[in-house]
Design an enzyme around this catalytic site. Structure first.
Site, PDB file in Angstrom:
ATOM      1  N   TRP A 152       0.829  -1.203   0.000  1.00 20.67           N
ATOM      2  CA  TRP A 152       0.000   0.000   0.000  1.00 20.67           C
ATOM      3  C   TRP A 152       0.863   1.252   0.000  1.00 20.67           C
ATOM      4  O   TRP A 152       0.401   2.343  -0.296  1.00 20.67           O
ATOM      5  CB  TRP A 152      -0.958  -0.002   1.194  1.00 20.67           C
ATOM      6  N   ASP A 153       2.140   1.086   0.316  1.00 19.90           N
ATOM      7  CA  ASP A 153       3.095   2.202   0.301  1.00 19.90           C
ATOM      8  C   ASP A 153       3.064   2.946  -1.028  1.00 19.90           C
ATOM      9  O   ASP A 153       3.227   4.171  -1.075  1.00 19.90           O
ATOM     10  CB  ASP A 153       4.523   1.699   0.514  1.00 19.90           C
ATOM     11  N   GLU A 186       1.071  -1.606  13.247  1.00 17.16           N
ATOM     12  CA  GLU A 186       1.094  -3.066  13.351  1.00 17.16           C
ATOM     13  C   GLU A 186       1.464  -3.548  14.751  1.00 17.16           C
ATOM     14  O   GLU A 186       1.603  -4.758  14.968  1.00 17.16           O
ATOM     15  CB  GLU A 186       2.049  -3.637  12.313  1.00 17.16           C
ATOM     16  N   LYS A 188       3.608   1.895  16.425  1.00 17.31           N
ATOM     17  CA  LYS A 188       4.694   1.708  15.462  1.00 17.31           C
ATOM     18  C   LYS A 188       4.696   2.822  14.432  1.00 17.31           C
ATOM     19  O   LYS A 188       5.741   3.353  14.071  1.00 17.31           O
ATOM     20  CB  LYS A 188       4.536   0.354  14.772  1.00 17.31           C
ATOM     21  N   GLN A 189       3.524   3.142  13.914  1.00 19.69           N
ATOM     22  CA  GLN A 189       3.374   4.269  13.014  1.00 19.69           C
ATOM     23  C   GLN A 189       1.966   4.829  13.158  1.00 19.69           C
ATOM     24  O   GLN A 189       1.066   4.155  13.649  1.00 19.69           O
ATOM     25  CB  GLN A 189       3.654   3.907  11.565  1.00 19.69           C
TER      26      GLN A 189
END
Length: 771
Positions: free
Chosen positions: A357-358, A488, A602-603
């Site tokens: 998806w990046d 995640e 994590k993000q």
């Protein structure tokens, strides 16, 4: 963090040879041209630690999925980006003694990646165990003009003796992938040929039966004078070579030129692929090294003229942004809709697949704003061509009626990721696919894309969201259960705010798109309705509207922030500063159970959604959420710091914005996460570019108009960037006093600067005082 790369605005420089850093440097100094790529391995034999890697776009192997407990719906294989033929190899012997930097005494070693010209250069002095001392200089590039060709000039100068130098240029298919499940080799030899000054080798991948042919054509010179080449030949299973020996006097230089061609069956018929490679290598040899280098360098100059970012007063930042831009352009050119952008590009094998998806969330904005719109369009067409596979992927999980779930990891449209919490749950990727369609049209004005390709994708994704939610009488809302967001470090949660937001937006945008295509392209609309059987099973428009209106997007009453997912506010919300320094990164020090129970991110999840739809929120809402979630984010995803940098810029948090920019910009150069040896983080490099242009530059596209609100980091004296927008090419220069806008195209443009409407005619310059 490591700090051994010398700071330079146009070059990546390593001085001195440290074997412990070699695999990191092999990644950092990688080269590529969108069709193939090469890690910065040495041409000569090296017996020390090395990850040899030569990669060919679109060529993969479906390695059997290995899991301890098989679950229904798991993909059968994990697609591996294959290490292909070693085309750079040139074994070197001096008076019969092998050159190996693992055994020689190495001095004055320098490795340089010339970013202005896309050129890898290396030079060193080595003293062999016998005491003989030589100087070696090598120059290598993968041509962006002749994309099948890689070219090497390898020079040897005896410094304290006269004697023989023997070169053994080779092609070798005895290669391994570092992550193969059973140390399996994935290539079968098809054919080989070798003659004086020439060689060719063709291999076939197991299972997928791709063919790749490599060939070389050689030239030799002594102190600049071309020499007749008399070579012995070597031919064995999966390997061909020439052996060229020449007497060289002390302080004289012998140069071997290796003109290589790598051709895949994506572009050449298998029956003539080796012949095509041989012809390509011969054509490169006929053109000559100097001409090929000149054309390649000039093409890079043209690329930089469209996408360069200049930074005055901060060499580390300048070097970093150019490094990121270089790698983005080496990875993808948009010339083939079958290709995409892998998270490691052509620099390593980790993660597998060719797209995540990046691509849509991070890479598309870079290509939208730096090059011809057709490049970004190709990324969208790639997904359209995989729509049927996305529908099949969803069907494997029990979805019906043409619902589509795009894969988390893929190389041909099939899901090939084998971690359940990602394969089955990280469904927010569907939202990235739909938003990319809107983002492309909003930037380019190419509304016809909706009728041609986009609407079918949006319908299929909306059908997925419709089936993925469930109605809760207790909460009087539609819920999305059992998902994993971009963060995640929290799996199998309910009502991830970002995922629900993307579902809501997609359902609304699809309804708008249906109305647009029906009005503007009635014939195409009728064809799509028939092909998708739209509305035959239920009143889809009404149901989608109901879901969009009632989907759970909770806000915490106490803090006023959006709740990341159900239950998050019940966690022990200690800031990341509470984590002992010796326990970073937490994924290497904590158990997975401890991470999942913690509050640490994590993000960004919530902040990712706010970034995507920033225009929907007032500054106070953005500030509250940023101030709440930023202290809880450990940024152990390479995709995280850039989003925080952009939002920090928009909030006026200058120090934080710069901190996060530098972290994402030099992530690989300084080996922040101690994983650069596996390959570069290509997709986060696009985020670095976003940090400058969307962050410090304040560039946004709102309702089809370009908006700018530049800020100047205090560490910089000035900076500039370019934006391609609807046929115009605008250079934006930011100084302490003013914003200087230069229209470098023949297309005039109306835009907004600090909220004020401005007109910028073709080939004109406009100066606006800093706000």
């Amino acid at each position: 963090m490591r700090d051994y790369i010398k700071k330079d605005p146009w070059n990546i420089i390593e001085e001195g040879f440290d074997p412990a850093l070699n695999r990191i440097s092999e990644s950092i100094f990688s080269i590529g041209n969108g069709k193939m790529g090469q890690r910065a391995n040495f041409e000569e034999k090296y017996s020390g630690s090395s990850l040899r890697g030569s990669y060919v776009a679109g060529v993969y192997y479906p390695d059997k999925t290995r899991v301890g407990w098989w679950k229904n719906g798991y993909p059968e294989y994990f697609a591996k980006v294959l290490n292909a033929v070693n085309w750079i190899g040139i074994d070197v012997h001096v008076d019969g003694e092998e050159l190996d930097l693992a055994t020689a005494k190495v001095e004055s070693f320098t490795r340089v990646l010339n970013m202005r010209e896309g050129l890898l250069q290396r030079q060193f002095i080595a003293t062999l165990p016998s005491g003989k001392k030589i100087q070696v200089r090598s120059t290598r590039f993968t041509s962006i003009v002749d994309a099948d060709n890689g070219v090497i000039r390898y020079e040897v100068t005896p410094l304290n003796f006269s004697g023989s130098v023997r070169f053994t240029p080779l092609l070798d298919l005895n290669v391994f992938n570092q992550d193969s499940n059973y140390d399996e080799q994935f290539w079968i030899e098809v054919s080989r040929a070798v003659s004086n000054g020439k060689a060719a080798l063709t291999g076939e991948t197991k299972k997928t039966q791709f063919h790749v042919a490599a060939a070389f054509d050689l030239a030799l010179s002594l102190d600049g004078a071309e020499q007749a080449l008399q070579a012995e030949t070597m031919s064995q299973e999966k390997k061909v070579a020439n052996v060229v020996e020449i007497q060289v006097a002390q302080d004289k230089t012998v140069s071997l030129f290796k003109f290589a061609a790598i051709v895949s069956s994506l572009y050449s018929d298998k029956t003539q692929i080796q012949s095509d490679a041989e012809k390509s290598a011969a054509a490169a040899r006929a053109k000559g090294f100097d001409t090929m280098l000149k054309e390649h360098s000039e093409a890079w100059v043209q690329k930089w003229a469209e996408c360069d970012i200049t930074i005055e007063g901060d060499v580390a930042a300048q070097q970093a942004i150019r490094f990121n831009i270089l790698q983005m352009n080496q990875t993808y050119t948009g010339e083939d809709e079958r290709l995409n952008i892998g998270p490691k590009g052509f620099t390593g094998e980790k993660y597998g697949g060719v797209t995540y998806w990046d691509t849509e969330a991070y890479c598309l904005p870079f290509y939208l704003k730096t090059t011809d719109p057709k490049v970004a369009r190709q990324l969208l067409v790639y997904r359209y061509k995989h729509l049927q596979k996305a529908i099949e992927n969803a069907a494997k999980l029990g979805f019906k009626n043409g619902a589509a779930l795009y894969p988390m990891v893929t190389i041909n449209g099939e899901e090939c990721h084998n971690e359940w919490e990602i394969t089955f749950e990280e469904i927010h990727r569907n939202g990235a696919m739909s938003f990319a369609i809107y983002n492309y049209i909003n930037h380019t004005g190419d509304s016809a894309y909706l009728a041609e390709y986009g609407l079918e994708v949006l319908i299929a994704i909306s059908r997925f969201w419709r089936q993925r939610v469930q109605w809760s009488e207790r909460r009087n809302a539609y819920l999305m259960l059992g998902v994993t967001g971009p963060n995640e470090y929290e799996n199998n949660v309910n009502n991830n705010w970002y995922t629900n937001l993307m579902a809501q937006w997609t359902l609304n945008y699809t309804r708008e798109s249906l109305a647009y295509v029906q009005q503007q392209h009635p014939e195409r609309y009728a064809a799509i309705m028939a092909a998708t059987k739209f509305g035959e099973h239920e009143d889809e428009l009404s149901i989608w509207a109901d879901i969009a209106e009632k989907i759970a997007l909770p806000r915490d009453e106490q803090t006023g922030v959006f709740i990341q997912h159900d239950g998050y506010m019940e966690k022990d919300l200690q800031p990341m500063s509470a984590i002992p320094k010796g326990e970073y990164p937490i994924h290497k020090h904590w158990s997975w159970d401890r991470i999942l129970r913690s509050c640490y991110i994590k993000q960004a999840d919530v902040l990712q959604g706010i970034y995507t739809f920033e225009g929907n929120y007032d500054k106070e809402t953005i500030r509250k959420n940023f101030d709440f979630y930023e202290p809880l984010t450990v940024h152990e995803s390479s995709l995280s710091p850039c989003i925080h940098s952009i939002l920090a810029s928009s909030l006026g948090y200058e120090d934080l914005a710069y901190k996060f920019y530098l972290r994402t910009a030099r992530l690989d150069l300084d080996d922040y996460n101690h994983d650069t040896d596996d390959g570069l983080h290509i997709t986060s490099m696009a985020g670095t570019w976003m940090s400058v242009v969307e962050g410090f530059g304040g560039a946004r596209v709102k309702q089809g108009q370009l908006h700018l609100a530049p800020a100047l980091p205090k560490q910089w004296q000035s900076y500039s960037f370019r934006i391609c927008f609807r046929g115009a090419l605008i250079k934006v220069a930011v100084t302490e006093q003013a914003i200087i806008l230069e229209n470098e195209s023949d297309v005039g443009l109306n835009l907004s600067v600090y909220g004020s409407e401005k007109s910028l005619p073709a080939r004109q310059i406009l100066t606006v005082a800093r706000d």
